[in-house]
Scaffold this active site. Sequence first.
Site, PDB file in Angstrom:
ATOM      1  N   THR A 246      32.665  39.598  32.266  1.00 55.94           N
ATOM      2  CA  THR A 246      32.505  41.128  32.029  1.00 55.94           C
ATOM      3  C   THR A 246      32.658  41.200  30.581  1.00 55.94           C
ATOM      4  O   THR A 246      33.507  40.262  29.909  1.00 55.94           O
ATOM      5  CB  THR A 246      33.474  41.927  32.712  1.00 55.94           C
ATOM      6  OG1 THR A 246      33.271  42.017  34.168  1.00 55.94           O
ATOM      7  CG2 THR A 246      33.475  43.312  32.176  1.00 55.94           C
TER       8      THR A 246
ATOM      9  N   ARG B  11      29.553  47.666  46.301  1.00 54.08           N
ATOM     10  CA  ARG B  11      31.041  47.415  45.618  1.00 54.08           C
ATOM     11  C   ARG B  11      30.666  47.735  44.273  1.00 54.08           C
ATOM     12  O   ARG B  11      29.933  47.697  43.564  1.00 54.08           O
ATOM     13  CB  ARG B  11      31.226  46.006  45.864  1.00 54.08           C
ATOM     14  CG  ARG B  11      32.738  45.495  45.203  1.00 54.08           C
ATOM     15  CD  ARG B  11      32.588  45.000  43.826  1.00 54.08           C
ATOM     16  NE  ARG B  11      33.739  44.362  43.522  1.00 54.08           N
ATOM     17  CZ  ARG B  11      33.955  44.281  42.197  1.00 54.08           C
ATOM     18  NH1 ARG B  11      33.111  44.160  41.250  1.00 54.08           N
ATOM     19  NH2 ARG B  11      35.250  43.800  41.807  1.00 54.08           N
TER      20      ARG B  11
ATOM     21  N   GLY C 115      33.366  47.780  40.840  1.00 58.33           N
ATOM     22  CA  GLY C 115      34.606  47.019  40.215  1.00 58.33           C
ATOM     23  C   GLY C 115      35.480  48.310  39.271  1.00 58.33           C
ATOM     24  O   GLY C 115      34.867  49.519  39.319  1.00 58.33           O
TER      25      GLY C 115
ATOM     26  N   GLY D 275      38.683  41.164  34.960  1.00 59.78           N
ATOM     27  CA  GLY D 275      39.663  40.449  36.033  1.00 59.78           C
ATOM     28  C   GLY D 275      39.177  40.767  37.271  1.00 59.78           C
ATOM     29  O   GLY D 275      38.035  41.647  37.514  1.00 59.78           O
TER      30      GLY D 275
HETATM   31  N1  ASP Z   1      36.450  43.430  36.589  1.00 60.57           N
HETATM   32  C1  ASP Z   1      34.995  43.028  36.771  1.00 60.57           C
HETATM   33  C2  ASP Z   1      34.623  43.636  38.269  1.00 60.57           C
HETATM   34  O1  ASP Z   1      35.611  43.439  39.164  1.00 60.57           O
HETATM   35  C3  ASP Z   1      34.818  41.558  36.796  1.00 60.57           C
HETATM   36  C4  ASP Z   1      34.823  40.842  35.666  1.00 60.57           C
HETATM   37  O2  ASP Z   1      35.963  41.355  34.728  1.00 60.57           O
HETATM   38  O3  ASP Z   1      34.105  39.999  35.281  1.00 60.57           O
HETATM   39  O4  ASP Z   1      33.657  44.165  38.559  1.00 60.57           O
END
Ligand code: ASP
Length: 309
Positions: free
Chosen positions: A176, A204, A206, A228
Amino acid sequence: MKTYGIAIHGGAGTLVKGLMTPKLESQYLKALKKARNEGYKILENGGSSVDAVEKAVVLLENTPLFNAGKGSVFTAEGTHEMDAAIMDGTTLNAGAVSLVTGIKNPVVLARDVMDNSYHVFLAGEGAMQFARTQGHILETPDYFYDEVRYQQWQGIKDSETFQLDHSVKKDGKFGTVGAVACDQNGHVAAATSTGGMTNKKWGRVGDSPMIGAGNYANNKTCAVSCTGSGEFFIRGVVAYDVSCLMEFKGMTLKQAADEVIHKRILEIKGDGGLIAIDANGNISMPFNTEGMYRASQSSNGEKTIGIYK
Ligand code: ASP
């Protein structure tokens, strides 16, 4: 003049061993440097923190190296569903989008939601309809195709597993992207953008587009962008928690960011990191994974770039 600065991230975690070559590492560093420098230039010229974080995130979305925009991972249906958010710490205005497809720069769409709608958070088909009214050009699926990510998806496609970008179970790479900035007026802003997790399904979502979870900004305290395992960052309301620890417990930026990443999120077994900047231009970038793709620059002369601890 106040101290101003910017920090960016390209995800916590590290690449699977063997995948990171010196050549790839230098490509990552180059992309991080470019995004940081362009964002910083806006601040140096007296521009706003909102413009700086948007610019930095657009550049990161445009490279296939990170799991956002062009480099977004595959969903269980073989599509790309992206999430993004932006927040202005001066007005507490915010814009966010989730489950959008074909949008080249989801962070720009999030900014459009903030600037040109009465709403804060648009998702799915409705967000796509709004995108059309704002003149966003839709890219075809080949724009988002990446062989490495396609193979990651092939590996788990018919399973119930969903996976963080490039991950090998624990401590995968998240990918991300995000930016936080404080401008010459002491105004802070944060932006975050992601493709989410490989093989995700059922709509889903995030933490990245959720105001307070993966992204938050408030001039009274700080601006935060997280990366994360999103589920933990949502449950921990991480970005807002950093701000609250400063506002209500009187912690410094560093104390608050460390408390959240090295203590509170670990207590619920969450892995990842965050970047944060306060209204005095102090920067903090803690992570509890092996590494976090990151870079920063401040008008006090400090300049950093790194991947590993
Ligand atoms: N936080 C992001 C998510 O759960 C994933 C990431 O940080 O790459 O969608």
